[in-house]
Every structure is written in C-alpha cells, then in structure tokens.
Design a protein around this motif. Sequence first.
Motif, PDB file in Angstrom:
ATOM      1  N   ILE A 156       0.846  -1.210   0.000  1.00 27.98           N
ATOM      2  CA  ILE A 156       0.000   0.000   0.000  1.00 27.98           C
ATOM      3  C   ILE A 156       0.880   1.258   0.000  1.00 27.98           C
ATOM      4  O   ILE A 156       0.636   2.213  -0.744  1.00 27.98           O
ATOM      5  CB  ILE A 156      -0.970  -0.012   1.209  1.00 27.98           C
ATOM      6  CG1 ILE A 156      -1.954  -1.176   1.096  1.00 27.98           C
ATOM      7  CG2 ILE A 156      -1.720   1.309   1.316  1.00 27.98           C
ATOM      8  CD1 ILE A 156      -2.815  -1.419   2.335  1.00 27.98           C
ATOM      9  N   LYS A 157       1.924   1.249   0.822  1.00 29.57           N
ATOM     10  CA  LYS A 157       2.814   2.426   0.933  1.00 29.57           C
ATOM     11  C   LYS A 157       3.470   2.727  -0.419  1.00 29.57           C
ATOM     12  O   LYS A 157       3.508   3.871  -0.871  1.00 29.57           O
ATOM     13  CB  LYS A 157       3.865   2.140   2.008  1.00 29.57           C
ATOM     14  CG  LYS A 157       4.812   3.291   2.299  1.00 29.57           C
ATOM     15  CD  LYS A 157       5.645   2.950   3.532  1.00 29.57           C
ATOM     16  CE  LYS A 157       6.689   3.997   3.867  1.00 29.57           C
ATOM     17  NZ  LYS A 157       7.781   4.083   2.930  1.00 29.57           N
ATOM     18  N   GLU A 158       3.968   1.667  -1.079  1.00 31.90           N
ATOM     19  CA  GLU A 158       4.632   1.860  -2.387  1.00 31.90           C
ATOM     20  C   GLU A 158       3.676   2.468  -3.395  1.00 31.90           C
ATOM     21  O   GLU A 158       4.007   3.406  -4.108  1.00 31.90           O
ATOM     22  CB  GLU A 158       5.132   0.512  -2.932  1.00 31.90           C
ATOM     23  CG  GLU A 158       6.587   0.276  -2.601  1.00 31.90           C
ATOM     24  CD  GLU A 158       7.030  -1.127  -2.940  1.00 31.90           C
ATOM     25  OE1 GLU A 158       6.565  -1.684  -3.960  1.00 31.90           O
ATOM     26  OE2 GLU A 158       7.830  -1.692  -2.150  1.00 31.90           O
ATOM     27  N   ARG A 159       2.455   1.923  -3.425  1.00 32.87           N
ATOM     28  CA  ARG A 159       1.463   2.427  -4.381  1.00 32.87           C
ATOM     29  C   ARG A 159       1.126   3.897  -4.104  1.00 32.87           C
ATOM     30  O   ARG A 159       1.046   4.719  -5.014  1.00 32.87           O
ATOM     31  CB  ARG A 159       0.190   1.567  -4.318  1.00 32.87           C
ATOM     32  CG  ARG A 159      -0.931   2.126  -5.131  1.00 32.87           C
ATOM     33  CD  ARG A 159      -1.608   1.209  -6.115  1.00 32.87           C
ATOM     34  NE  ARG A 159      -1.504  -0.199  -5.902  1.00 32.87           N
ATOM     35  CZ  ARG A 159      -2.546  -1.020  -5.793  1.00 32.87           C
ATOM     36  NH1 ARG A 159      -3.770  -0.534  -5.829  1.00 32.87           N
ATOM     37  NH2 ARG A 159      -2.373  -2.303  -5.672  1.00 32.87           N
ATOM     38  N   LEU A 160       0.965   4.207  -2.843  1.00 38.76           N
ATOM     39  CA  LEU A 160       0.619   5.571  -2.433  1.00 38.76           C
ATOM     40  C   LEU A 160       1.727   6.552  -2.824  1.00 38.76           C
ATOM     41  O   LEU A 160       1.460   7.631  -3.385  1.00 38.76           O
ATOM     42  CB  LEU A 160       0.421   5.573  -0.900  1.00 38.76           C
ATOM     43  CG  LEU A 160       0.037   6.875  -0.243  1.00 38.76           C
ATOM     44  CD1 LEU A 160      -1.357   7.307  -0.702  1.00 38.76           C
ATOM     45  CD2 LEU A 160       0.040   6.709   1.283  1.00 38.76           C
ATOM     46  N   GLU A 161       2.973   6.163  -2.571  1.00 37.19           N
ATOM     47  CA  GLU A 161       4.104   7.063  -2.855  1.00 37.19           C
ATOM     48  C   GLU A 161       4.269   7.261  -4.357  1.00 37.19           C
ATOM     49  O   GLU A 161       4.562   8.367  -4.825  1.00 37.19           O
ATOM     50  CB  GLU A 161       5.371   6.504  -2.219  1.00 37.19           C
ATOM     51  CG  GLU A 161       5.308   6.594  -0.690  1.00 37.19           C
ATOM     52  CD  GLU A 161       6.524   6.034   0.023  1.00 37.19           C
ATOM     53  OE1 GLU A 161       7.247   5.213  -0.586  1.00 37.19           O
ATOM     54  OE2 GLU A 161       6.736   6.402   1.198  1.00 37.19           O
TER      55      GLU A 161
END
Length: 281
Positions: A156-161
Amino acid sequence: MSSDKKRRSRVQGGWAPPTNIRSDRDKPKPEKLPNWFGKNVDQPVEKKFVYEDNTQELREKPPERVLSKPGVYDLSLGPSGLSRIRFFPNFIEPDEAEWMFTEMHNELQWQQRSDVKNGKSYLQPRLTAWYGDLPYSYSGVTHMPNKEWPDVLRIIKERLEEVTGNQFNSLLANLYRDGHNHVNWHSDDEKSLGPEPTIASLSFGDTRNFEMRKKPPPGITDKKEENGDYTFMEHVRIPLSSGSLLIMEGCTQADWQHQIPKEYHDRSARINLTFRVIYPE
Ligand SMILES: O=C(O)CCC(=O)C(=O)O
C-alpha cells in the motif's frame, strides 16, 4: 305597573329606591371594589422605552458541506495559510480493498491503548497499531518504534508514494470494530510531524463519516468558543468508503480539527491508515 313604581321611574329615569327604604342600613351595600382601585391605575403611566443596541452579533450556523466527489478542495485561506484536502473516493478497487482489509485485520499488531487526560487514563474507543523507525506520542500515548511492516502495508505504501509523489516514513493504523468505536475531535499537530504535515489517509471496510470543523480564530473573545463550542464555525463531512484516499495538507492541521464520530446504527469494522512523516524531536 303599580303607581308607586311609576312615580319612582319618573323621579330618577330608572328605578328609584323603593319607598320602604327608610334608613342607611336598608340601603343596598356598595359593591366591593377590586384592590387595585384608587392606585392611580386610571392615570396615564409614563412609559420609558429604552432602545438598547444589540451588541451580540446575530450569527447563523453555516450549513455543513458534504464532499463526495473526487477533487482538490481548498477549505480555507487562513489564519495560518492555505488548508487543502485532496479526495480520491476510488483509489483502490473494491476487490483489492477487501483482500487488504482481511490481511490487515489478521496481520497488524492491534492493541487497545489508553489516552491520558488531566492525569486520568482512558481506554481508547478503538484499536491502534504503529509502524515507523521513530516513536510517536499524542494525548499521553507513546507508540514505540516498530520496523516490522507486514507485506500488505509495504504494498500500500509503495502504491501511495508512486501515485502521490510523496514519501512517508510512518503509519498509524486504526481499527474501528463497530459503530461505537470512534475518535474524538483533534488535529494531528504534534511537533514531531513538522509545521505543515501532509497526511495521507486510506480507508478499508465499512463507510464512516470523516468530519472536519474550522478552529475559532485566535484571540476570539466569544465565551462559547473559548469553551470549545464550534457551533458557528464551518463544518465539512466526507463519507470515507472502502478504497478511498484523503490527503490533508498545508495548514489543515493548524486551522481545522477532525473526528470519526460514533454511529447510532450498525456498522461493521473499518480500518484506517494514516501515512505520515515523523521527525526526531
Ligand atoms: O479514521 C480516520 O479516518 C481518522 C483517523 C485519525 O483521525 C487519526 O489517525 O488521527
């Protein structure tokens, strides 16, 4: 008519006292007068109408603004500066959001912590989990550093960034087990978040209302607002459904507060992730 009656009516134009009344005792008694009689009630009263300026400003409660469409919303321009939110209701596809919800529900290190207020400790009406290299403290709670990010959070963090272009180093996760779980009015304005923090909030599971209210301007003398009555301040409501992304930036934390209120009808579980940047204090 008897001749006596006729005579009396001629004398008085009405019924004269009967001829058999001979003494005062026989006269009809005067009617008892009301006790206000004789107290100048029939005198004109000097009425003084004093016009007093209404020093209290007439204020109207501004209508609540409900945001449900994707977009960039500038909530206010002051007093601290621009408060801006960005809203993407369909950031994550429903199927994927459902899978992520189950994974997070099972894998995150959920705990019920306690807030400390005026020296008293209160169990938080929700569960939380913290991920980040640094500790995070608010309302008397300290989350210790936790570097063990589960895979689902890394994804989720990778996608958000990638999509937002922002980098985050920490995450506070909230689990609202039902409609009674909630978070009270607050701002994410701790020193460790820096002066104008960008906070990215992702929601999974049941829909809950995210409410915002403008803080009264500094130095306001209105007693109600000193006591925390925000009745006449602007209010915004954003229903956060599964897969939605809300980004708060600029002066949003300085000039606004937010809450997830208790619901009085059934709600199933909801997980919220707030990605942040934490600085060493
Ligand atoms: O659950 C939410 O959407 C809000 C969470 C929140 O206010 C917070 O983590 O500071």
